[in-house]
Design a protein around this motif. Sequence first.
Motif, mmCIF file in Angstrom:
data_model
loop_
_atom_site.group_PDB
_atom_site.id
_atom_site.type_symbol
_atom_site.label_atom_id
_atom_site.label_comp_id
_atom_site.label_asym_id
_atom_site.label_seq_id
_atom_site.Cartn_x
_atom_site.Cartn_y
_atom_site.Cartn_z
ATOM 1 N N TYR A 17 0.821 -1.213 0.000
ATOM 2 C CA TYR A 17 0.000 0.000 0.000
ATOM 3 C C TYR A 17 0.856 1.264 0.000
ATOM 4 C CZ TYR A 17 -4.073 -2.963 0.741
ATOM 5 O OH TYR A 17 -5.054 -3.911 0.601
ATOM 6 N N LEU A 18 1.956 1.253 0.739
ATOM 7 C CA LEU A 18 2.861 2.408 0.714
ATOM 8 C C LEU A 18 3.457 2.607 -0.679
ATOM 9 C CD1 LEU A 18 4.711 2.040 4.137
ATOM 10 C CD2 LEU A 18 3.138 3.871 3.458
ATOM 11 N N LEU A 21 1.804 5.120 -3.033
ATOM 12 C CA LEU A 21 1.837 6.566 -2.791
ATOM 13 C C LEU A 21 2.358 7.386 -3.974
ATOM 14 C CD1 LEU A 21 2.776 6.777 0.987
ATOM 15 C CD2 LEU A 21 0.553 7.170 -0.100
ATOM 16 N N LEU A 25 -0.006 10.124 -5.529
ATOM 17 C CA LEU A 25 0.304 11.501 -5.152
ATOM 18 C C LEU A 25 0.916 12.358 -6.264
ATOM 19 C CD1 LEU A 25 1.692 11.027 -1.533
ATOM 20 C CD2 LEU A 25 -0.586 11.789 -2.248
#
Length: 145
Positions: A17-18, A21, A25
């Motif tokens: 999940y990280l 980013l 983003l």
Amino acid sequence: MNLSFIKRLNAIQRLGYLGLLPFVLLPPLSALGLIETGQALRLFQLYSALILGFMAGVLWPVLYQSAHPTRRALVAVAFPVASIVGFAFLRPPEALVLQAALFLGLRLFEYLAGVDRQYPARYPQLRWQLTAVVVFMHLLYALVW
């Protein structure tokens, strides 16, 4: 903020999940003018190629155990090579669509090659979730580029 969801995740899930980013983003940071548009696109593309190569590379130990390891390893290597070629020679929207197709194609290859059966049941579910977000973000970025 409710952190119970994060606490229930194991290390692999957290890292997965990280890893989303930058995909999630970079486009809005660019749209808000916080990162120059061209720089955000280059970072997105580089990160995308890196992650696709990583995901293809981690298949090698599983593919090595198959009946046709050389053929399957060549297929796995083709994904990151096609990624780099696409980013080098296609305009950004087309390259992003190609990259989305490569991520989806790699996931389908994993499934069809039986890789899912080599891992706990939660791993294939995680891979489908991560792939869906990555493919969506590539297609969204291609549309707004």
